[in-house]
Design an enzyme around this catalytic site. Sequence first.
Site, PDB file in Angstrom:
ATOM      1  N   SER A 157      -1.404   1.237  -4.465  1.00  0.00           N
ATOM      2  CA  SER A 157      -2.547   1.087  -3.570  1.00  0.00           C
ATOM      3  C   SER A 157      -3.192  -0.296  -3.704  1.00  0.00           C
ATOM      4  O   SER A 157      -2.564  -1.302  -3.432  1.00  0.00           O
ATOM      5  CB  SER A 157      -3.558   2.200  -3.839  1.00  0.00           C
ATOM      6  OG  SER A 157      -4.596   2.186  -2.900  1.00  0.00           O
ATOM      7  N   GLU A 414     -14.228  10.313   1.286  1.00  0.00           N
ATOM      8  CA  GLU A 414     -14.785   9.952  -0.012  1.00  0.00           C
ATOM      9  C   GLU A 414     -15.387   8.559   0.100  1.00  0.00           C
ATOM     10  O   GLU A 414     -14.940   7.732   0.910  1.00  0.00           O
ATOM     11  CB  GLU A 414     -13.722   9.991  -1.109  1.00  0.00           C
ATOM     12  CG  GLU A 414     -12.568   9.040  -0.923  1.00  0.00           C
ATOM     13  CD  GLU A 414     -11.523   9.177  -2.022  1.00  0.00           C
ATOM     14  OE1 GLU A 414     -11.716  10.003  -2.924  1.00  0.00           O
ATOM     15  OE2 GLU A 414     -10.528   8.450  -1.965  1.00  0.00           O
TER      16      GLU A 414
END
Length: 605
Positions: A157, A414
């Site tokens: 990521s 989130e």
Amino acid sequence: MAPNFVETGNTNLDEKINEWLSWNKDKEAEKEIKSLIDKNDIKTLTNLFLKRLEFGTAGLRGKMGPGYNQMNDLVIIQTGQGLLEYLKKTNLSLHDKGIILGYDGRYNSKKFAELTASIFLKDNIKVYMYSKICPTPFIPYGVLKYGCAAGVMVTASHNPKEDNGYKVYWDNGSQIISPHDKEIQKSILNNLQPTISSLNTSIVYEHPLYHDPLEEVMKTYFSDIQKNVLYPEVNGSTSLTFVYTPVHGVGYHYMVEAFKVANFKPFVVVQEQKNPDPEFSTVKFPNPEEPCALELSIATANKSNSTIILANDPDADRLACAVKTTDNEWRIFSGNELGALLGWWMLHRFRVRSPESSISNAYMLASTVSSKILASMSKKEGFKFEETLTGFKWMGNRASELKKSGKMVLFAYEEAIGFMCGSSVLDKDGVSAGVCVAEMAAYLQTMGLSLIDKLNEIYCEYGHHISDNSYWICHESETIKRIFDRLRNFDGKEHSYPTGILGGKYQITNVRDLTTGYDNTKPENKAVLPVSKSSHMITFTFKNGLVTTLRTSGTEPKIKYYNELCASPDQKDLHELRRILDEMVAAVVEEFLQPEVNKLLPRSL
């Protein structure tokens, strides 16, 4: 028994080094280890061989390099073998269902995916593996499309360039949660000896059970996006110009297609960051949450007279957005602010598309450290809201459960700029979220509103939710343990948490500790949300409405803090609210984390 290549004087260490050397096929990695042996660097060797990377946030993530405690060919082979054997035990249809694999543009990502494919194909398991770099959301999407037993995405990521990762999805299209993570780890340890004799992966593409899903997934994934576009004529006629950056990651070609099917004119790309670059050469951190990662985007936007910037992180599962204000400054939305905007948009989309459907059957989700804005919206609008533990693995699995019970999941998010718009991907998806933000901006423009205007409207209607989230860096696990142990034994006895800050000026009414399972608002003080003893997480609720959560990161050496002050809609004095928030956050940091005493490093370092 491994040949005796090495003797350091430590029997356990010798055994592990010799074992690794006998199984390792990477000559460069062997040179690195032998160099450490020649230097008698016992400390480094001990860290590399007497510790082992373990499954954490849905899989492995760590620095690339030799040894059992880093990401390398041998560790990936062992991981693939453990995953395979566990899947054989838990999914009797594995051979028919197969597994889907993808990879990002980092060093070794493609090779790690190919090694995993080799292991499964050797056992005559069907393998779907993308022939090109792809966004992480294409793995959970592909799991559901093909009915796979599992999926693996090789990505780290937004981590530094030295890192890589191995993210595992289950057959429900969500990231794995317990007990799968622990059981896979056990299976890895029971299947350490490599079953493939070389690192030659060319056989993968010639195997009859290999299938490249890229074209099919591109077709259906972007068809799904197109079906959910509300106002294609508005998108096609908007005067807004968007700037986009994939931050040296995988997102460019996929966002081009997303804009095309949504009927937008092409965006302006940040040329220096357009193509995958494992060096991430133009950014200090390849993380669009960090303002420095958007510097080139802002420069590009200023040159092209654009007023909106969209940015994906390197594996395109998260989205950042910045807009130009009326005084020609740039405002970068926080994850909570984008969550509020996208929550409103998904509610709007639901009502336009399904005017006859009952809103009481619709759900929105957010992690426990995210803003409570969706909870406030749900009370007024009538949809259901649920809070989960931190991480999309929890929201994805809960969304899967809700779908199976006939519920409609509109949105989940989130605060770390992760958004799930709809439920065709049961994970955060920066590509579909990017299209939603673009379409929302175009629609609002027809009413003379900007994204900032709409955010203010949302807060005026549902109450201002102002937040202050950040982190401190700490590389010493003992220091972190000492900080949290002190908070749990504040008066020298168990569950004696702080009762306030600034000498009692601001009082704490509720405490929830999801490490120990303590929650003083629940019967017998037992928390309802799942407990994780492997990480620290304590939430304090103050009498004046501030909610503070302190937690450790699953992937980085950080102590994170999240603070949100929730006001009622009739509280309009934002300056006073901000003053109170700033005062309280400073006190929480100083009194609870004690940065100077514990030698914590600020985020700028």
